[in-house]
Design an enzyme around this catalytic site. Sequence first.
Site, PDB file in Angstrom:
ATOM      1  N   PHE A  56       6.893 -12.463 -13.961  1.00 41.97           N
ATOM      2  CA  PHE A  56       6.061 -12.154 -12.800  1.00 41.97           C
ATOM      3  C   PHE A  56       4.983 -11.136 -13.106  1.00 41.97           C
ATOM      4  CE2 PHE A  56       9.942 -13.702 -10.884  1.00 41.97           C
ATOM      5  CZ  PHE A  56       9.500 -14.449  -9.804  1.00 41.97           C
ATOM      6  N   ASP A  57       3.757 -11.469 -12.737  1.00 40.48           N
ATOM      7  CA  ASP A  57       2.761 -10.445 -12.511  1.00 40.48           C
ATOM      8  C   ASP A  57       3.263  -9.629 -11.314  1.00 40.48           C
ATOM      9  OD1 ASP A  57       0.087  -9.144 -12.418  1.00 40.48           O
ATOM     10  OD2 ASP A  57       0.006 -10.204 -10.510  1.00 40.48           O
ATOM     11  N   VAL A  58       2.968  -8.346 -11.288  1.00 45.57           N
ATOM     12  CA  VAL A  58       3.494  -7.485 -10.222  1.00 45.57           C
ATOM     13  C   VAL A  58       2.414  -7.075  -9.234  1.00 45.57           C
ATOM     14  CG1 VAL A  58       4.660  -5.292  -9.723  1.00 45.57           C
ATOM     15  CG2 VAL A  58       5.345  -6.648 -11.717  1.00 45.57           C
ATOM     16  N   THR A  88       0.600  -9.822  -6.956  1.00 49.41           N
ATOM     17  CA  THR A  88       1.493 -10.953  -6.720  1.00 49.41           C
ATOM     18  C   THR A  88       2.685 -10.528  -5.872  1.00 49.41           C
ATOM     19  OG1 THR A  88       0.879 -11.933  -8.852  1.00 49.41           O
ATOM     20  CG2 THR A  88       2.899 -12.749  -7.813  1.00 49.41           C
TER      21      THR A  88
END
Length: 238
Positions: A14-16, A19
């Site tokens: 995951f991009d944080v 996102t």
Amino acid sequence: MTARPLAAFRYMTFDVVGTLIDFEGGLISALSQIAADQGVSLDGEEALTHYRAARYMPDALRFPDDLARVYTVIAPKLGLDPAPAHGERLKASVADWQPFADSVEALAALKKTYRLIAMTNAQRWAFEHFNEKLGHPFHAAFTTDDTGTEKPDPAFFQQVFRFVEQEDADKNAILHVAQSQYHDIGISRSLGMTNCWIERRHAQPGYGGTIEPAQFTKPDYHFTSMAGLAAAAEAGAA
């Protein structure tokens, strides 16, 4: 070509920021508070446009330390006092940035089936705040401090590949989930990963605070929320 079923993946990366964490909302809120204290009315989308240009200047620092510098660049354009103290206030606001309304519940649901890995261009100090707000859902986490680089540099992704290889897996076991076409979706495609675009700005024009990609990459999976991804994963496991 049909995307592989969600049940086929062991990991989700995951991009944080943008996102899972409401980066644009947090940035605009902090700038609005600074502006209000100065008696200035702030246009959020205008602020994001100036932010994007300033953030990708050649002398940019690591995020979010760079917010202090960015503020001094964009403040005059927004009619704000460019004093460094305000920039430090903007940087400090990162500790209060909040998840999107669906992030915590969606990650908790996905964690039951997948090993979740954070891949963020944020520094470790900021990620620790984000991770706490997200409920500590991650099996592992890679920040710009850990990798020494930022996405879309392939070297960032290669470090994650090496990590999963230590767990007897490879990039084919990963679904990469992100909102940024520039930082994540395009490069993950070029590296042969399966990807999922969370289009957080689906109801708004343009790319907001994120740099526009040279070309749009059609993702393997496309949702407008993390809730959509979690629901699809649950349906696929049923």
